[in-house]
Design an enzyme around this catalytic site. Structure first.
Site, PDB file in Angstrom:
ATOM      1  N   SER A 204       3.084   6.069  -3.532  1.00  9.62           N
ATOM      2  CA  SER A 204       2.482   7.372  -3.253  1.00  9.62           C
ATOM      3  C   SER A 204       3.464   8.517  -3.481  1.00  9.62           C
ATOM      4  CB  SER A 204       1.984   7.422  -1.805  1.00  9.62           C
ATOM      5  OG  SER A 204       1.172   6.308  -1.525  1.00  9.62           O
TER       6      SER A 204
HETATM    7  N1  SAH Z   1       2.174   3.627   0.388  1.00 10.04           N
HETATM    8  C1  SAH Z   1       2.314   2.688  -0.705  1.00 10.04           C
HETATM    9  C2  SAH Z   1       1.107   2.880  -1.584  1.00 10.04           C
HETATM   10  C3  SAH Z   1       0.614   1.639  -2.110  1.00 10.04           C
HETATM   11  S1  SAH Z   1      -0.789   1.803  -3.139  1.00 10.04           S
HETATM   12  C4  SAH Z   1       3.589   3.021  -1.458  1.00 10.04           C
HETATM   13  O1  SAH Z   1       4.052   4.157  -1.314  1.00 10.04           O
HETATM   14  O2  SAH Z   1       4.095   2.187  -2.188  1.00 10.04           O
HETATM   15  C5  SAH Z   1      -2.003   0.985  -2.158  1.00 10.04           C
HETATM   16  C6  SAH Z   1      -1.810  -0.481  -1.987  1.00 10.04           C
HETATM   17  O3  SAH Z   1      -2.959  -0.949  -1.285  1.00 10.04           O
HETATM   18  C7  SAH Z   1      -1.751  -1.280  -3.275  1.00 10.04           C
HETATM   19  O4  SAH Z   1      -0.554  -2.004  -3.312  1.00 10.04           O
HETATM   20  C8  SAH Z   1      -2.964  -2.216  -3.203  1.00 10.04           C
HETATM   21  O5  SAH Z   1      -2.716  -3.507  -3.723  1.00 10.04           O
HETATM   22  C9  SAH Z   1      -3.197  -2.268  -1.703  1.00 10.04           C
HETATM   23  N2  SAH Z   1      -4.565  -2.647  -1.322  1.00 10.04           N
HETATM   24  C10 SAH Z   1      -5.745  -2.265  -1.878  1.00 10.04           C
HETATM   25  N3  SAH Z   1      -6.790  -2.819  -1.228  1.00 10.04           N
HETATM   26  C11 SAH Z   1      -6.249  -3.577  -0.230  1.00 10.04           C
HETATM   27  C12 SAH Z   1      -6.806  -4.398   0.786  1.00 10.04           C
HETATM   28  N4  SAH Z   1      -8.115  -4.560   0.939  1.00 10.04           N
HETATM   29  N5  SAH Z   1      -5.956  -5.037   1.623  1.00 10.04           N
HETATM   30  C13 SAH Z   1      -4.613  -4.896   1.504  1.00 10.04           C
HETATM   31  N6  SAH Z   1      -4.026  -4.133   0.564  1.00 10.04           N
HETATM   32  C14 SAH Z   1      -4.826  -3.471  -0.297  1.00 10.04           C
END
Ligand code: SAH
Length: 212
Positions: free
Chosen positions: A64
Site C-alpha cells: 500500500s
Molecule cells: N498492507 C499490505 C497490502 C497488501 S495488498 C502491504 O502494505 O503490503 C492486500 C493483500 O490482501 C494481498 O496480499 C492479498 O493476497 C490479500 N488478500 C486478498 N483477499 C484476501 C482474503 N480473503 N484473505 C486473506 N488475504 C487476502
C-alpha cells in the site's frame, strides 16, 4: 536489508506525504519514520520505496501507499495495549507498523508465498502471528479483537469481522468495487455500529465468498 542512503527519503516522505496531508498522530508518524519500507518491496524497486504510491509485490498483489498505511493506522487510534487483527498481510509493511503500535497482531493472508516472505522480514516482531487463511472469515480462535484492519477491498464488510470486533473496538476497511472504493471506519458500541468514511482509495480485491 535496510539501506542507509534511504533514511533521508523516509523522513522526507513522512513530512511531505503524511504530515502535509494531515496525519497528526505522533506515534504513527514515528513508526513510519522508523520502519524501512525498502525491506518490504521487491529488490529492484528499493529506490522507489518512498514514492507516493502503491508498488507491485509477489503474487500479483501490492504494497500500500505510505499515506494510506498511515491513514488507516491513525484511524485505529492505537494506544499500545490493543489486540489487533489484520486481513491481507501482503508485504508485511503494514504489519510491522501495527506491531510497533499495539500489543499483539494476528495477520491473515491467502497467499502462502507472501506469508513465507513476510515471516522472514518480520522475524524480529515477536508480537506478530502470521497465518495463511481466508481473512473474510476472520480468525475466531483469537477473537475478539480491539482493532481490525482490512487491506483488501470488499463490497460490504464481512459479517464475521464485525462479529469478531470487541465492544468499543474499531475497524477500518476499503468498501466498494474494483473501480471505486472508500476507506470506511466502524466503531462498535454494544449493539450500535457507527460507520464513517475517510477518503477514496484503491485496493486489490478481498478474494472471498462474501466479496464476490
Ligand atoms: N498492507 C499490505 C497490502 C497488501 S495488498 C502491504 O502494505 O503490503 C492486500 C493483500 O490482501 C494481498 O496480499 C492479498 O493476497 C490479500 N488478500 C486478498 N483477499 C484476501 C482474503 N480473503 N484473505 C486473506 N488475504 C487476502
Amino acid at each position: 536489508m535496510e539501506m542507509p542512503g534511504l533514511a533521508l527519503a523516509r523522513h522526507k516522505m513522512v513530512r511531505d506525504q503524511l504530515q502535509r496531508r494531515g496525519i497528526h498522530d505522533a506515534r504513527v508518524l514515528e513508526a513510519l519514520r522508523d520502519v524501512p519500507r525498502e525491506v518490504f518491496v521487491l529488490p529492484d524497486l528499493a529506490e522507489q520505496a518512498y514514492a507516493d504510491r502503491a508498488l507491485p509485490i509477489d503474487c500479483g498483489q501490492t504494497i500500500s501507499q505510505p499515506y494510506i498505511v498511515a491513514l488507516m493506522t491513525q484511524a485505529l487510534d492505537l494506544s499500545g495495549s490493543e489486540h489487533v487483527l489484520e486481513v491481507g498481510t501482503g508485504s508485511g509493511y503494514q504489519t510491522a507498523i501495527l506491531s510497533r503500535l499495539s500489543a499483539h497482531v494476528v495477520s491473515l493472508e491467502r497467499h502462502a508465498g507472501l506469508v513465507e516472505k513476510a515471516r522472514r522480514v518480520l522475524a524480529d516482531c515477536e508480537n506478530v502471528e502470521l497465518i495463511v487463511a481466508d481473512g473474510s472469515d476472520g480468525w475466531e480462535e483469537r477473537a475478539p479483537y480491539d482493532r481490525i484492519l482490512v487491506a483488501a477491498a470488499s463490497r460490504s464488510c464481512p459479517q464475521a469481522l464485525i462479529d469478531q470486533l470487541a465492544d468499543g473496538g474499531r475497524l477500518v476497511i476499503p468498501l466498494g468495487d474494483s473501480e471505486s472504493q472508500v476507506l470506511t471506519t466502524l466503531i462498535k458500541r454494544g449493539e450500535q455500529q457507527i460507520w464513517d468514511t475517510l477518503v477514496a482509495c484503491r485496493f486489490v480485491p478481498l478474494v472471498a465468498s462474501e466479496a464476490r
